[in-house]
Design a protein around this motif. Structure first.
Motif, PDB file in Angstrom:
ATOM      1  N   ILE A 130     -14.981  62.185  -5.871  1.00 62.99           N
ATOM      2  CA  ILE A 130     -13.628  62.430  -6.369  1.00 62.99           C
ATOM      3  C   ILE A 130     -12.915  63.316  -5.357  1.00 62.99           C
ATOM      4  O   ILE A 130     -13.293  64.477  -5.143  1.00 62.99           O
ATOM      5  N   ILE A 131     -11.895  62.756  -4.705  1.00 54.88           N
ATOM      6  CA  ILE A 131     -11.075  63.517  -3.753  1.00 54.88           C
ATOM      7  C   ILE A 131      -9.783  63.899  -4.455  1.00 54.88           C
ATOM      8  O   ILE A 131      -9.093  63.045  -5.028  1.00 54.88           O
ATOM      9  N   THR A 132      -9.440  65.168  -4.436  1.00 52.63           N
ATOM     10  CA  THR A 132      -8.220  65.622  -5.105  1.00 52.63           C
ATOM     11  C   THR A 132      -6.986  64.993  -4.442  1.00 52.63           C
ATOM     12  O   THR A 132      -6.986  64.708  -3.236  1.00 52.63           O
ATOM     13  N   THR A 133      -5.958  64.795  -5.228  1.00 50.34           N
ATOM     14  CA  THR A 133      -4.754  64.119  -4.729  1.00 50.34           C
ATOM     15  C   THR A 133      -3.511  64.994  -4.909  1.00 50.34           C
ATOM     16  O   THR A 133      -2.414  64.489  -5.121  1.00 50.34           O
ATOM     17  N   CYS A 134      -3.700  66.293  -4.798  1.00 52.49           N
ATOM     18  CA  CYS A 134      -2.568  67.215  -4.899  1.00 52.49           C
ATOM     19  C   CYS A 134      -1.780  67.269  -3.600  1.00 52.49           C
ATOM     20  O   CYS A 134      -0.596  67.593  -3.604  1.00 52.49           O
ATOM     21  N   CYS A 135      -2.433  66.977  -2.473  1.00 44.77           N
ATOM     22  CA  CYS A 135      -1.801  67.041  -1.160  1.00 44.77           C
ATOM     23  C   CYS A 135      -1.358  65.640  -0.744  1.00 44.77           C
ATOM     24  O   CYS A 135      -2.190  64.788  -0.434  1.00 44.77           O
ATOM     25  N   PRO A 136      -0.061  65.355  -0.710  1.00 41.81           N
ATOM     26  CA  PRO A 136       0.401  64.012  -0.363  1.00 41.81           C
ATOM     27  C   PRO A 136       0.086  63.620   1.077  1.00 41.81           C
ATOM     28  O   PRO A 136      -0.047  62.431   1.381  1.00 41.81           O
ATOM     29  N   ALA A 137      -0.071  64.601   1.970  1.00 43.01           N
ATOM     30  CA  ALA A 137      -0.436  64.280   3.347  1.00 43.01           C
ATOM     31  C   ALA A 137      -1.855  63.724   3.409  1.00 43.01           C
ATOM     32  O   ALA A 137      -2.141  62.793   4.175  1.00 43.01           O
ATOM     33  N   VAL A 138      -2.739  64.269   2.597  1.00 42.01           N
ATOM     34  CA  VAL A 138      -4.113  63.760   2.530  1.00 42.01           C
ATOM     35  C   VAL A 138      -4.122  62.346   1.959  1.00 42.01           C
ATOM     36  O   VAL A 138      -4.800  61.443   2.478  1.00 42.01           O
ATOM     37  N   VAL A 139      -3.381  62.132   0.890  1.00 40.84           N
ATOM     38  CA  VAL A 139      -3.309  60.804   0.279  1.00 40.84           C
ATOM     39  C   VAL A 139      -2.794  59.794   1.301  1.00 40.84           C
ATOM     40  O   VAL A 139      -3.340  58.693   1.444  1.00 40.84           O
ATOM     41  N   SER A 140      -1.747  60.153   2.041  1.00 45.40           N
ATOM     42  CA  SER A 140      -1.190  59.254   3.057  1.00 45.40           C
ATOM     43  C   SER A 140      -2.212  58.943   4.135  1.00 45.40           C
ATOM     44  O   SER A 140      -2.323  57.813   4.601  1.00 45.40           O
ATOM     45  N   LEU A 141      -2.970  59.966   4.562  1.00 44.79           N
ATOM     46  CA  LEU A 141      -3.992  59.758   5.584  1.00 44.79           C
ATOM     47  C   LEU A 141      -5.027  58.741   5.123  1.00 44.79           C
ATOM     48  O   LEU A 141      -5.397  57.825   5.866  1.00 44.79           O
ATOM     49  N   VAL A 142      -5.489  58.879   3.893  1.00 46.76           N
ATOM     50  CA  VAL A 142      -6.499  57.951   3.367  1.00 46.76           C
ATOM     51  C   VAL A 142      -5.908  56.548   3.244  1.00 46.76           C
ATOM     52  O   VAL A 142      -6.537  55.559   3.654  1.00 46.76           O
ATOM     53  N   GLU A 143      -4.718  56.443   2.696  1.00 50.78           N
ATOM     54  CA  GLU A 143      -4.110  55.128   2.513  1.00 50.78           C
ATOM     55  C   GLU A 143      -3.837  54.430   3.850  1.00 50.78           C
ATOM     56  O   GLU A 143      -3.978  53.209   3.957  1.00 50.78           O
ATOM     57  N   LYS A 144      -3.469  55.189   4.882  1.00 49.48           N
ATOM     58  CA  LYS A 144      -3.105  54.596   6.165  1.00 49.48           C
ATOM     59  C   LYS A 144      -4.301  54.338   7.073  1.00 49.48           C
ATOM     60  O   LYS A 144      -4.339  53.321   7.772  1.00 49.48           O
ATOM     61  N   GLU A 145      -5.268  55.255   7.091  1.00 53.50           N
ATOM     62  CA  GLU A 145      -6.340  55.156   8.079  1.00 53.50           C
ATOM     63  C   GLU A 145      -7.735  54.966   7.476  1.00 53.50           C
ATOM     64  O   GLU A 145      -8.655  54.567   8.188  1.00 53.50           O
ATOM     65  N   PHE A 146      -7.883  55.262   6.200  1.00 59.31           N
ATOM     66  CA  PHE A 146      -9.190  55.108   5.550  1.00 59.31           C
ATOM     67  C   PHE A 146      -9.010  54.278   4.279  1.00 59.31           C
ATOM     68  O   PHE A 146      -9.456  54.663   3.200  1.00 59.31           O
ATOM     69  N   GLY A 147      -8.335  53.144   4.445  1.00 62.90           N
ATOM     70  CA  GLY A 147      -8.003  52.317   3.288  1.00 62.90           C
ATOM     71  C   GLY A 147      -9.207  51.882   2.469  1.00 62.90           C
ATOM     72  O   GLY A 147      -9.099  51.658   1.258  1.00 62.90           O
ATOM     73  N   ASP A 148     -10.362  51.781   3.130  1.00 66.03           N
ATOM     74  CA  ASP A 148     -11.576  51.385   2.404  1.00 66.03           C
ATOM     75  C   ASP A 148     -12.081  52.493   1.485  1.00 66.03           C
ATOM     76  O   ASP A 148     -13.019  52.256   0.693  1.00 66.03           O
ATOM     77  N   LEU A 149     -11.473  53.700   1.577  1.00 67.54           N
ATOM     78  CA  LEU A 149     -11.933  54.822   0.755  1.00 67.54           C
ATOM     79  C   LEU A 149     -10.934  55.204  -0.341  1.00 67.54           C
ATOM     80  O   LEU A 149     -11.101  56.238  -0.980  1.00 67.54           O
ATOM     81  N   VAL A 150      -9.906  54.366  -0.588  1.00 63.50           N
ATOM     82  CA  VAL A 150      -8.913  54.740  -1.594  1.00 63.50           C
ATOM     83  C   VAL A 150      -9.531  54.867  -2.984  1.00 63.50           C
ATOM     84  O   VAL A 150      -9.023  55.610  -3.838  1.00 63.50           O
ATOM     85  N   ASP A 151     -10.643  54.175  -3.219  1.00 68.16           N
ATOM     86  CA  ASP A 151     -11.277  54.285  -4.538  1.00 68.16           C
ATOM     87  C   ASP A 151     -11.983  55.626  -4.725  1.00 68.16           C
ATOM     88  O   ASP A 151     -12.460  55.946  -5.818  1.00 68.16           O
ATOM     89  N   ASN A 152     -12.028  56.448  -3.639  1.00 66.48           N
ATOM     90  CA  ASN A 152     -12.554  57.810  -3.761  1.00 66.48           C
ATOM     91  C   ASN A 152     -11.461  58.816  -4.129  1.00 66.48           C
ATOM     92  O   ASN A 152     -11.770  59.962  -4.450  1.00 66.48           O
ATOM     93  N   LEU A 153     -10.208  58.381  -4.037  1.00 63.84           N
ATOM     94  CA  LEU A 153      -9.101  59.261  -4.422  1.00 63.84           C
ATOM     95  C   LEU A 153      -8.980  59.304  -5.938  1.00 63.84           C
ATOM     96  O   LEU A 153      -8.958  58.261  -6.597  1.00 63.84           O
ATOM     97  N   ALA A 154      -8.876  60.510  -6.470  1.00 64.74           N
ATOM     98  CA  ALA A 154      -8.700  60.632  -7.918  1.00 64.74           C
ATOM     99  C   ALA A 154      -7.398  59.926  -8.313  1.00 64.74           C
ATOM    100  O   ALA A 154      -6.352  60.207  -7.738  1.00 64.74           O
ATOM    101  N   PRO A 155      -7.425  59.015  -9.280  1.00 63.81           N
ATOM    102  CA  PRO A 155      -6.212  58.271  -9.665  1.00 63.81           C
ATOM    103  C   PRO A 155      -5.285  59.118 -10.542  1.00 63.81           C
ATOM    104  O   PRO A 155      -4.811  58.673 -11.592  1.00 63.81           O
ATOM    105  N   ILE A 156      -5.038  60.328 -10.066  1.00 59.46           N
ATOM    106  CA  ILE A 156      -4.264  61.311 -10.834  1.00 59.46           C
ATOM    107  C   ILE A 156      -3.083  61.774  -9.985  1.00 59.46           C
ATOM    108  O   ILE A 156      -3.222  62.007  -8.786  1.00 59.46           O
ATOM    109  N   VAL A 157      -1.936  61.931 -10.615  1.00 56.63           N
ATOM    110  CA  VAL A 157      -0.755  62.408  -9.895  1.00 56.63           C
ATOM    111  C   VAL A 157      -0.917  63.874  -9.510  1.00 56.63           C
ATOM    112  O   VAL A 157      -1.815  64.567 -10.003  1.00 56.63           O
ATOM    113  N   SER A 158      -0.035  64.350  -8.654  1.00 55.16           N
ATOM    114  CA  SER A 158      -0.086  65.746  -8.213  1.00 55.16           C
ATOM    115  C   SER A 158       0.535  66.659  -9.277  1.00 55.16           C
ATOM    116  O   SER A 158       1.244  66.196 -10.175  1.00 55.16           O
ATOM    117  N   PRO A 159       0.290  67.968  -9.187  1.00 56.93           N
ATOM    118  CA  PRO A 159       0.926  68.903 -10.126  1.00 56.93           C
ATOM    119  C   PRO A 159       2.452  68.790 -10.132  1.00 56.93           C
ATOM    120  O   PRO A 159       3.081  68.951 -11.176  1.00 56.93           O
TER     121      PRO A 159
END
Length: 560
Positions: A130-159
């Motif tokens: 479970i990777i926290t998704t409070c930081c939109p820069a981290v989310v963007s990095l995963v979506e753009k460069e580590f697309g195979d790992l998006v299922d490790n991102l917590a499907p939760i919005v930021s605060p």
């Protein structure tokens, strides 16, 4: 929408932004930086490091102030990292309400909802990591460069999104504004997935300039109380983890900074990490060190201290629940990345002077970790092959050597003791040194003039040049001498300009002028003498004529 704009006139070509860009979305072509928007994660590194104010972040402050002027119901969500700038939330709220805000709330309210959602994911134990998704820069990095790992991102919005939606439920007609330490949050509120939550984003930096320091700030004034105030720890290192109870299902770690996040994501990709709850923040030091807080960096640790003094650390959030509007879906972004043959890459390396492996220095001065990565960037149209420091130095040295070797002026390098260190072919020819190597000899042995000792006895600065002209009997030549000091070195450069022909021509011309003047004067004198003689003869003739005519006149009068 561009969130970082470039002020091209301010750019000084220092390439600092290129070197710090973690995704290499910052490019440099035609002597100007540009940003490839679909590769940028808005981490803000380029904005922070630019010493020339060549990066400007889009501002929505005027829009927000227009809402206030129109008496709209504007509610401000304040990120907990505000403590880096303003030590008292209560005092800050009072001032902002006085400026026209309908209400001011802490984003920590949304953070407590996010922690509850994370707890639910942990209890369900369905995710590999479970990777926290409070930081939109981290989310963007995963979506753009580590697309195979998006299922490790917590499907939760930021605060931020959680709080915005919570405010909208309570105040359906309100304009929700976020007070941000982060550039990436500006893009997040405009993400179509979340455009129902927040209407505008303003930075802590611009609000500080707006409000100034005229209102009293007292760190001893207690903050307004909120439920689960431990959520205020979110912007501090490991702050998210500290709000959660221990779990037997996941080990917990925090990772800060894009480079270390990449390493962590690589470890997940290769299977090294599994069963981890990972708090990730693009900024080293987490959100209290966000890009909009750069000017308050000395307050980073003070801000952490103030936040910790305003929380009940024993009040861990144990609820495990999440409403439907807390969930979201992260998706891989398909960014086209062309591939190139080994020959294409090698061709560019050859252009960069890297025709052998030993010349691939991988110094990183161009912004790329390896010469090979730089070559690929050139093929992608993101960099100029000439922007290579070793290549530029080698090229400039090569040009300098050609110039020095072939210039018609003599060039001699001497040290502080007047000993010759280097001499070029032109100087050797001028001074008839074909059979002698003067290197190591005193300059006086070939140019015996006292001016050298005088100049070095009174050292000249690196930006100063001294001149003198002298004739040498032994060479039969006249030289103009230009003497300058090399930067940061105790060496002097002597440039000899052979003026023998010029001086000879000037002497011949001077002699010709003098001779011409003498001849001209002689002719004038001769003409003056001739004129005087003619005048004398005319005078005598005139006198005799007068006597004769007078006698003739008297004779004629007597006859009458």
């Amino acid at each position: 929408m561009k969130f970082i704009k470039l002020r091209e006139a301010n750019c000084r070509n220092c390439l600092r932004c290129i070197r710090v860009c973690p995704t290499k979305a910052m490019t440099y072509m035609n002597h100007q930086p540009t940003i490839v928007d679909n590769e940028c994660i808005l981490c803000g590194h380029c904005y922070v490091v630019c010493p020339h104010s060549a990066k400007k972040v889009v501002s929505e402050l005027n829009l927000v102030r227009s809402w206030l002027d129109d008496k709209k119901q504007v509610i401000l969500s304040v990120a907990p990292s505000f403590a880096t700038v303003w030590p008292s939330f209560t005092k800050l709220k009072e001032r902002l309400v006085a400026e026209g805000f309908y209400d001011v709330e802490e984003t920590a309210i949304g953070a407590s909802l996010v922690t509850q959602s994370y707890n639910k994911l942990v209890q369900e134990h369905q995710m590999k990591n479970i990777i926290t998704t409070c930081c939109p820069a981290v989310v963007s990095l995963v979506e753009k460069e580590f697309g195979d790992l998006v299922d490790n991102l917590a499907p939760i919005v930021s605060p931020l999104i959680a709080h915005g939606r919570d405010i909208k439920k309570r105040y359906p007609d309100a304009k929700v504004v976020f007070l941000s330490p982060c550039i990436a949050k500006m893009k997040e509120i405009h993400d179509p997935r979340f455009n129902d939550a927040v209407d505008a984003c303003i930075s802590m930096e611009e609000v500080y300039k707006w409000l100034g320091n005229e209102f009293a700030q007292d760190a001893s004034v207690k903050w307004d109380d909120i439920d689960h105030n431990i959520a205020r720890l979110y912007p501090t290192p490991s702050g998210i983890i500290k709000t959660m109870p221990h779990s037997e299902y996941y080990k917990r770690i925090n990772v800060e900074g894009i480079d270390r996040i990449r390493q962590c994501l690589d470890a997940i990709r290769n299977g090294t990490l599994e069963g981890f709850f990972i708090e990730m923040s693009a900024c080293a030091g987490s959100c209290v060190n966000g890009p909009f807080l750069e000017h308050f960096k000395h307050n980073e640790w003070l801000g952490q201290s103030i936040i910790r003094d305003s929380v009940d650390t024993s009040d861990v959030i144990t609820e495990s629940k999440a409403s439907d509007d807390m969930y979201t879906k992260w998706e891989k972004e398909d960014i086209y990345r062309p591939s190139y043959t080994e020959q294409q890459i090698q061709d560019v390396l050859n252009l960069m002077g890297k025709n052998v492996k030993s010349k691939e220095h991988n110094c990183g001065a161009c912004g790329y970790d390896t010469c090979r990565e730089k070559a690929i960037a050139v093929l992608n149209g993101k960099s100029d092959y000439k922007l290579c420091l070793p290549y530029a130095l080698e090229h400039s040295q090569s040009i300098s050597n050609v110039v020095i070797k072939n210039t018609p002026n003599g060039i001699i390098v001497i040290d502080k003791d007047n000993l010759i260190k280097e001499i070029n072919p032109a100087a050797m020819y001028m001074l008839h040194l074909d059979s002698i190597n003067p290197v190591g000899m005193p300059i006086e042995s070939i140019l015996n003039k006292p001016e050298f000792a005088k100049i070095i006895a009174n050292p000249i600065t690196a930006d100063e040049t001294q001149y003198f002209r002298a004739y040498y009997d032994e060479y039969g030549k006249t030289f103009d001498h230009a003497i300058m000091k090399l930067n940061d070195e105790d060496f002097y450069v002597v440039i000899l300009m052979d003026l023998t022909v010029q001086v000879t021509k000037e002497k011949v011309m001077k002699d010709m002028r003098n001779s011409t003047i003498e001849i001209t004067q002689s002719i004038i004198d001769e003409q003056m003498r001739t004129v005087q003689e003619i005048a004398s003869l005319l005078g005598e003739t005139t006198a005799r004529s007068k006597v004769a005519l007078t006698k003739l006149k008297k004779a004629m009068e007597n006859e009458e």
